[in-house]
Design a protein around this motif. Structure first.
Motif, PDB file in Angstrom:
ATOM      1  N   THR A  35      38.852  44.415  54.637  1.00 29.43           N
ATOM      2  CA  THR A  35      39.688  45.363  53.023  1.00 29.43           C
ATOM      3  C   THR A  35      39.940  44.862  52.172  1.00 29.43           C
ATOM      4  O   THR A  35      41.098  43.782  52.222  1.00 29.43           O
ATOM      5  CB  THR A  35      40.477  46.356  54.117  1.00 29.43           C
ATOM      6  N   TYR A  36      40.299  44.842  51.286  1.00 24.42           N
ATOM      7  CA  TYR A  36      41.127  44.511  49.579  1.00 24.42           C
ATOM      8  C   TYR A  36      40.221  45.354  48.824  1.00 24.42           C
ATOM      9  O   TYR A  36      39.418  45.230  47.675  1.00 24.42           O
ATOM     10  CB  TYR A  36      40.130  43.289  49.102  1.00 24.42           C
ATOM     11  N   VAL A  37      41.202  45.883  48.163  1.00 25.32           N
ATOM     12  CA  VAL A  37      40.784  46.565  46.535  1.00 25.32           C
ATOM     13  C   VAL A  37      41.776  45.594  45.850  1.00 25.32           C
ATOM     14  O   VAL A  37      43.026  45.156  45.217  1.00 25.32           O
ATOM     15  CB  VAL A  37      41.637  48.093  47.153  1.00 25.32           C
ATOM     16  N   SER A  38      40.922  45.853  44.125  1.00 24.25           N
ATOM     17  CA  SER A  38      40.805  44.840  43.647  1.00 24.25           C
ATOM     18  C   SER A  38      42.259  45.256  42.633  1.00 24.25           C
ATOM     19  O   SER A  38      42.201  46.597  42.304  1.00 24.25           O
ATOM     20  CB  SER A  38      39.724  44.536  42.396  1.00 24.25           C
ATOM     21  N   VAL A  39      43.110  44.211  41.854  1.00 23.37           N
ATOM     22  CA  VAL A  39      44.104  45.053  41.081  1.00 23.37           C
ATOM     23  C   VAL A  39      43.517  45.314  39.797  1.00 23.37           C
ATOM     24  O   VAL A  39      44.642  46.384  39.691  1.00 23.37           O
ATOM     25  CB  VAL A  39      44.849  43.677  40.640  1.00 23.37           C
ATOM     26  N   ASP A  86      39.515  40.229  42.070  1.00 22.58           N
ATOM     27  CA  ASP A  86      39.354  41.033  40.790  1.00 22.58           C
ATOM     28  C   ASP A  86      39.351  40.235  39.285  1.00 22.58           C
ATOM     29  O   ASP A  86      39.782  41.329  38.614  1.00 22.58           O
ATOM     30  CB  ASP A  86      41.204  40.070  41.194  1.00 22.58           C
ATOM     31  N   PHE A  87      38.971  39.352  39.183  1.00 19.52           N
ATOM     32  CA  PHE A  87      38.159  39.020  37.683  1.00 19.52           C
ATOM     33  C   PHE A  87      37.071  39.542  37.899  1.00 19.52           C
ATOM     34  O   PHE A  87      36.191  39.810  36.407  1.00 19.52           O
ATOM     35  CB  PHE A  87      37.398  37.493  37.897  1.00 19.52           C
ATOM     36  N   LEU A  88      36.087  39.740  38.989  1.00 18.79           N
ATOM     37  CA  LEU A  88      35.450  40.551  38.663  1.00 18.79           C
ATOM     38  C   LEU A  88      35.356  42.178  38.047  1.00 18.79           C
ATOM     39  O   LEU A  88      33.808  42.205  37.345  1.00 18.79           O
ATOM     40  CB  LEU A  88      34.379  41.104  40.147  1.00 18.79           C
ATOM     41  N   GLN A  89      36.634  42.377  38.605  1.00 21.67           N
ATOM     42  CA  GLN A  89      36.610  44.215  37.865  1.00 21.67           C
ATOM     43  C   GLN A  89      37.286  43.807  36.175  1.00 21.67           C
ATOM     44  O   GLN A  89      37.683  44.935  35.581  1.00 21.67           O
ATOM     45  CB  GLN A  89      36.656  44.835  38.117  1.00 21.67           C
ATOM     46  N   SER A  90      37.585  42.530  35.879  1.00 24.82           N
ATOM     47  CA  SER A  90      38.748  42.049  35.304  1.00 24.82           C
ATOM     48  C   SER A  90      38.018  42.389  33.364  1.00 24.82           C
ATOM     49  O   SER A  90      36.420  42.574  33.783  1.00 24.82           O
ATOM     50  CB  SER A  90      39.284  40.326  34.989  1.00 24.82           C
ATOM     51  N   ASP A  91      38.184  43.060  32.323  1.00 24.61           N
ATOM     52  CA  ASP A  91      37.304  42.399  31.369  1.00 24.61           C
ATOM     53  C   ASP A  91      37.103  41.574  31.301  1.00 24.61           C
ATOM     54  O   ASP A  91      35.717  41.098  31.014  1.00 24.61           O
ATOM     55  CB  ASP A  91      38.376  42.604  30.096  1.00 24.61           C
ATOM     56  N   ALA A  92      37.354  40.079  31.332  1.00 19.15           N
ATOM     57  CA  ALA A  92      36.716  39.073  31.224  1.00 19.15           C
ATOM     58  C   ALA A  92      35.805  38.879  32.012  1.00 19.15           C
ATOM     59  O   ALA A  92      34.084  39.024  31.945  1.00 19.15           O
ATOM     60  CB  ALA A  92      37.029  37.686  31.735  1.00 19.15           C
TER      61      ALA A  92
END
Length: 346
Positions: A105-109, A278-284
């Motif tokens: 269970t983890y929700v990206s920032v 977190d990276f996958l949903q970041s702008d980058a």
């Protein structure tokens, strides 16, 4: 009073320095390893990991490539002693029932940046791109056979016997997307009309293959007249200079599906796995999808993308009942296998 003030100022400076150092360390990220099981193409993988390592240069990333079904089966088999940290790509909402227990269970920032419908409501799946299914039609064979491929009904033309290919929807995530579109266009997963059509398509010599990359490549190569595929795969082939075929979107309707990644339960590099989510949903991270000819799930406006990607305003877009399809995926797959045993030709 002056002495007290001096002590207070010194303390404030020290606290500021500590927070500045923490922020710097957070930006630089962790260190060590990150091990991925991935379904994404080599070109997309290279783009994404290059961007990830720009942010986190001290994390060494390793990967094993496989189809969605292969990755999930491997994670299930290794549950007692996980050998990877993340399944990168290939997961859909429909996978939760069978595989949800194998993921952390983890929700990206950055989850709040995603479009409605593509947020991590389950706590397990980090959605990052939206795919639409399509057909690839071989130009020469379409002309030679005297057919015009426009949608599902056109695939029943006897001239196309044995000339239509797709991956197995019970194991391939992109082929499941094809089947989801078909079921939606014919009234739903339990529609008699939908299964009557599937029987007729199988009886017309439908070819089912093991990998989602085969329909696009083999149709361009002239082995088949029509391949059931998905937009990013075909766009990448066309943009790379592949000729002799064109994309077609079903006139009966085209659905979309969100694709996700997830952290494997018991991941040995959990902190790094969270950074990757977190990276996958970041702008980058989202830019890496656009650069790889995929449709990002973010609400952030990004620049770029391929001119080959279709304007969604030009297709007959339909909304699938993804919850019903997900809840009944096992029954749908069982019925597909039953029909294939009865009507399949290869």
């Amino acid at each position: 009073m002056k002495k007290a003030l001096s002590i207070l100022l010194i303390a404030m400076v020290a606290i500021t320095a500590i927070f500045a150092q923490a922020a710097t360390e957070a930006q630089e990220g962790g260190s060590g390893e990150l091990i991925l099981y991935t379904t994404v193409s080599q070109a997309h993988y290279d783009i994404a990991i290059a961007k990830f390592n720009e942010l986190y240069p001290n994390i060494k990333v390793y990967y094993t490539y496989g189809g969605a079904g292969d990755c999930k089966a491997r994670i299930q088999a290794e549950a007692a002693n996980p050998q990877a940290d993340v399944q990168f790509g290939g997961l859909q909402y429909a996978d939760l029932a069978a595989y949800g227990d194998y993921f952390e269970t983890y929700v990206s920032v950055n989850d709040s940046k995603m479009q409605d419908g593509y947020k991590n409501t389950s706590g397990k799946l980090t959605f990052h791109d939206i795919q639409i299914p399509c057909m690839i039609v071989n130009d020469a064979l379409e002309a030679q056979l005297g057919v015009k491929v426009t949608g599902w009904n056109s695939l029943l033309d006897p001239a196309l016997y044995g000339k239509v290919v797709m991956a197995n929807p019970t194991s391939s995530s992109s082929a499941w997307n094809n089947l989801q579109c078909l079921l939606t266009d014919f009234g739903g997963w339990d529609s008699e009309a939908a299964w009557d059509y599937i029987a007729k398509l199988m009886q017309n010599g439908l070819v089912v293959v093991s990998s989602s990359s085969i329909p696009g490549k083999s149709t361009f190569a002239g082995e088949y007249a029509v391949g059931l595929s998905y937009e990013p795969a075909i766009v990448k082939l066309i943009d790379a200079g592949t000729t002799g075929g064109h994309m077609v979107f079903w006139e009966e309707g085209v659905t979309s599906v969100g694709f996700a990644s997830a952290i494997i339960k018991g991941a040995k590099n959990l902190a790094n796995a969270k950074l990757f989510m977190d990276f996958l949903q970041s702008d980058a991270g989202q830019q890496s999808y656009l650069d790889a000819a995929a449709r990002p799930a973010t609400t952030t406006k990004l620049e770029g993308g391929s001119p080959t990607m279709v304007d969604l305003d030009t297709v007959n877009y339909k909304v699938a009942d993804t919850e019903a399809l997900a809840n009944n995926k096992a029954a749908i797959c069982d019925k597909w296998n039953e029909y294939w045993a009865k009507y399949g030709k290869n």
